[in-house]
Design an enzyme around this catalytic site. Structure first.
Site, PDB file in Angstrom:
ATOM      1  N   TYR A 193      -2.058  -1.432  10.473  1.00  0.00           N
ATOM      2  CA  TYR A 193      -1.878  -1.370   8.875  1.00  0.00           C
ATOM      3  C   TYR A 193      -0.646  -0.828   8.508  1.00  0.00           C
ATOM      4  CZ  TYR A 193      -3.730  -1.250   4.340  1.00  0.00           C
ATOM      5  OH  TYR A 193      -4.080  -1.082   2.856  1.00  0.00           O
ATOM      6  N   SER A 208       0.925  -1.280  -0.016  1.00  0.00           N
ATOM      7  CA  SER A 208       0.024   0.001  -0.030  1.00  0.00           C
ATOM      8  C   SER A 208       0.859   1.052  -0.113  1.00  0.00           C
ATOM      9  CB  SER A 208      -0.917   0.075   1.357  1.00  0.00           C
ATOM     10  OG  SER A 208      -1.528   1.179   1.418  1.00  0.00           O
TER      11      SER A 208
HETATM   12  N1  LIG Z   1      -8.502  -0.745  -1.150  1.00  0.00           N
HETATM   13  C1  LIG Z   1      -7.654   0.124  -0.950  1.00  0.00           C
HETATM   14  O1  LIG Z   1      -7.620   1.208  -1.197  1.00  0.00           O
HETATM   15  C2  LIG Z   1      -6.113  -0.532  -0.977  1.00  0.00           C
HETATM   16  C3  LIG Z   1      -5.179   0.362  -1.250  1.00  0.00           C
HETATM   17  C4  LIG Z   1      -3.863  -0.072  -0.836  1.00  0.00           C
HETATM   18  C5  LIG Z   1      -3.534  -1.435  -0.447  1.00  0.00           C
HETATM   19  N2  LIG Z   1      -4.798  -2.414  -0.496  1.00  0.00           N
HETATM   20  C6  LIG Z   1      -4.547  -3.666  -0.028  1.00  0.00           C
HETATM   21  O2  LIG Z   1      -4.779  -4.572  -0.981  1.00  0.00           O
HETATM   22  C7  LIG Z   1      -5.283  -5.873  -0.227  1.00  0.00           C
HETATM   23  C8  LIG Z   1      -6.674  -6.203  -0.616  1.00  0.00           C
HETATM   24  O3  LIG Z   1      -7.536  -5.237  -0.360  1.00  0.00           O
HETATM   25  P1  LIG Z   1      -9.069  -5.169  -0.953  1.00  0.00           P
HETATM   26  O4  LIG Z   1      -9.269  -3.482  -0.701  1.00  0.00           O
HETATM   27  O5  LIG Z   1      -9.230  -5.703  -2.235  1.00  0.00           O
HETATM   28  O6  LIG Z   1      -9.904  -5.723   0.348  1.00  0.00           O
HETATM   29  P2  LIG Z   1     -11.181  -6.433   0.163  1.00  0.00           P
HETATM   30  O7  LIG Z   1     -11.921  -6.570   1.718  1.00  0.00           O
HETATM   31  O8  LIG Z   1     -12.081  -6.271  -0.819  1.00  0.00           O
HETATM   32  O9  LIG Z   1     -10.642  -8.008  -0.019  1.00  0.00           O
HETATM   33  C9  LIG Z   1      -9.884  -8.810   1.082  1.00  0.00           C
HETATM   34  C10 LIG Z   1     -10.143 -10.150   1.026  1.00  0.00           C
HETATM   35  O10 LIG Z   1      -9.269 -10.662   2.009  1.00  0.00           O
HETATM   36  C11 LIG Z   1     -10.044 -11.560   2.531  1.00  0.00           C
HETATM   37  N3  LIG Z   1      -9.537 -11.915   3.800  1.00  0.00           N
HETATM   38  C12 LIG Z   1      -9.575 -11.224   4.881  1.00  0.00           C
HETATM   39  N4  LIG Z   1      -9.138 -11.706   6.118  1.00  0.00           N
HETATM   40  C13 LIG Z   1      -8.810 -13.004   5.561  1.00  0.00           C
HETATM   41  C14 LIG Z   1      -8.055 -14.114   6.234  1.00  0.00           C
HETATM   42  N5  LIG Z   1      -7.807 -14.095   7.488  1.00  0.00           N
HETATM   43  N6  LIG Z   1      -7.556 -15.206   5.625  1.00  0.00           N
HETATM   44  C15 LIG Z   1      -7.829 -15.239   4.227  1.00  0.00           C
HETATM   45  N7  LIG Z   1      -8.510 -14.408   3.451  1.00  0.00           N
HETATM   46  C16 LIG Z   1      -8.724 -13.170   4.078  1.00  0.00           C
HETATM   47  C17 LIG Z   1     -11.472 -11.323   2.544  1.00  0.00           C
HETATM   48  O11 LIG Z   1     -12.236 -12.365   2.756  1.00  0.00           O
HETATM   49  C18 LIG Z   1     -11.529 -10.590   1.262  1.00  0.00           C
HETATM   50  O12 LIG Z   1     -12.010 -11.513   0.116  1.00  0.00           O
HETATM   51  C19 LIG Z   1      -5.154  -5.565   1.164  1.00  0.00           C
HETATM   52  O13 LIG Z   1      -3.834  -6.039   1.389  1.00  0.00           O
HETATM   53  C20 LIG Z   1      -5.123  -3.922   1.299  1.00  0.00           C
HETATM   54  O14 LIG Z   1      -4.308  -3.684   2.486  1.00  0.00           O
HETATM   55  C21 LIG Z   1      -5.743  -2.060  -0.650  1.00  0.00           C
END
Ligand SMILES: NC(=O)c1ccc[n+]([C@@H]2O[C@H](COP(=O)([O-])OP(=O)(O)OC[C@H]3O[C@@H](n4cnc5c(N)ncnc54)[C@H](O)[C@@H]3O)[C@@H](O)[C@H]2O)c1
Length: 250
Positions: A145, A132
């Site tokens: 985080y 991120s």
């Molecule tokens: N959305 C943003 O703005 C953003 C920005 C930068 C980085 N990220 C990173 O991208 C990645 C994905 O985020 P996203 O926004 O797609 O989130 P999201 O909530 O849409 O998806 C996350 C997925 O992780 C799964 N998950 C959660 N806990 C879990 C566990 N204990 N074991 C297995 N799976 C698990 C959830 O079921 C879900 O399907 C994360 O690492 C997040 O930190 C997101």
């Protein structure tokens, strides 16, 4: 672009939603076989579903074993699963800190550890963490985080050095805010922590540090991962691959 990754196999975590779902779909579209690992694969993600709670160390080992059993090889690991918790430091629950560090930092470490022999055997192994912009800079109320994401940057630098002579690269994709449920779910907590009405959170909190006042789409992150997984990604290793709408330009 279809077919440029053909014959190779990937493991993608958090593949039932958001960025992980888009990444799994994009790698499948490129011709890869994909194990889609998630806490709730019943939600229907692309690829071969594999249920796992990645806060458990054994579950990470089993996920790698499942990919090897299914595909007979593993060329690309995308450590993406993540959760968020927004709270001021003095109210931040230890239990949430521990869950976030387990999922965001220990899981990528364990996936790399267990996948390493297969990535070496691949000859073009790729370890991609979805970190991120919070791996590079901080925001208030996100102690766990931000700390875990900074740790992931250290992990990929280390893996890059260890993988250099083995044909393995390691990178950390660093997006700013992406349009996913993870962002939508934090609007209420951000409103509380910042003492703002929920309808002002997107503009005044979430998009405030972006120079470009737009969310990133999950498919745009997936395209970067496909690039890193493919032949053209060869020279990217030990680095953040930043896609942050100008956030860190200030
Ligand atoms: N959305 C943003 O703005 C953003 C920005 C930068 C980085 N990220 C990173 O991208 C990645 C994905 O985020 P996203 O926004 O797609 O989130 P999201 O909530 O849409 O998806 C996350 C997925 O992780 C799964 N998950 C959660 N806990 C879990 C566990 N204990 N074991 C297995 N799976 C698990 C959830 O079921 C879900 O399907 C994360 O690492 C997040 O930190 C997101």
């Amino acid at each position: 672009m279809s077919g440029e990754l053909a014959g190779r196999a990937a493991l993608v975590t958090g593949a039932a939603s958001g960025i992980g779902r888009a990444v799994a779909a994009r790698l499948l579209d490129g011709g890869m076989e994909v194990l889609s690992v998630d806490l709730r694969p019943d939600q229907g993600g692309p690829g071969v579903p594999h249920q796992a709670d990645l806060t458990s160390p054994e579950a990470n080992e089993r996920a790698v074993a499942a990919a090897l059993e299914r595909f007979g090889r593993l060329d690309v690991v995308v450590a993406n699963a993540g959760v968020q918790h927004v709270a001021p430091i003095e109210e931040f629950p230890l239990e949430r800190w521990q869950t976030i560090v387990s999922l965001l930092l220990t899981s990528p470490f364990l996936l790399a550890k267990h996948a390493w022999p297969a990535l070496r055997a691949s000859g073009h192994g790729r370890f991609v963490a979805i970190a991120s912009v919070h791996g590079l800079v901080a925001s208030p109320f996100k102690a766990a985080y931000v700390s875990a994401k900074h740790g992931v940057l250290g992990l990929v630098k280390t893996l890059a050095l260890e993988g250099a002579s083995e044909g393995i690269t390691a990178t950390a994709v660093c997006p700013a805010y992406v349009r996913t449920p993870l962002v939508e779910k934090q609007i209420a907590d951000q409103a509380k922590a910042h003492k703002l009405p929920e309808e002002q959170v997107l503009e005044q909190v979430i998009l405030a540090p972006h120079a470009v006042k737009e969310l990133i789409e999950p498919s745009e992150v997936a395209e970067v991962v496909a690039f890193l997984a493919g032949p053209a990604g060869r020279a990217f290793t030990g680095v953040p691959v930043t896609m942050d709408q100008g956030w860190t330009a200030r």
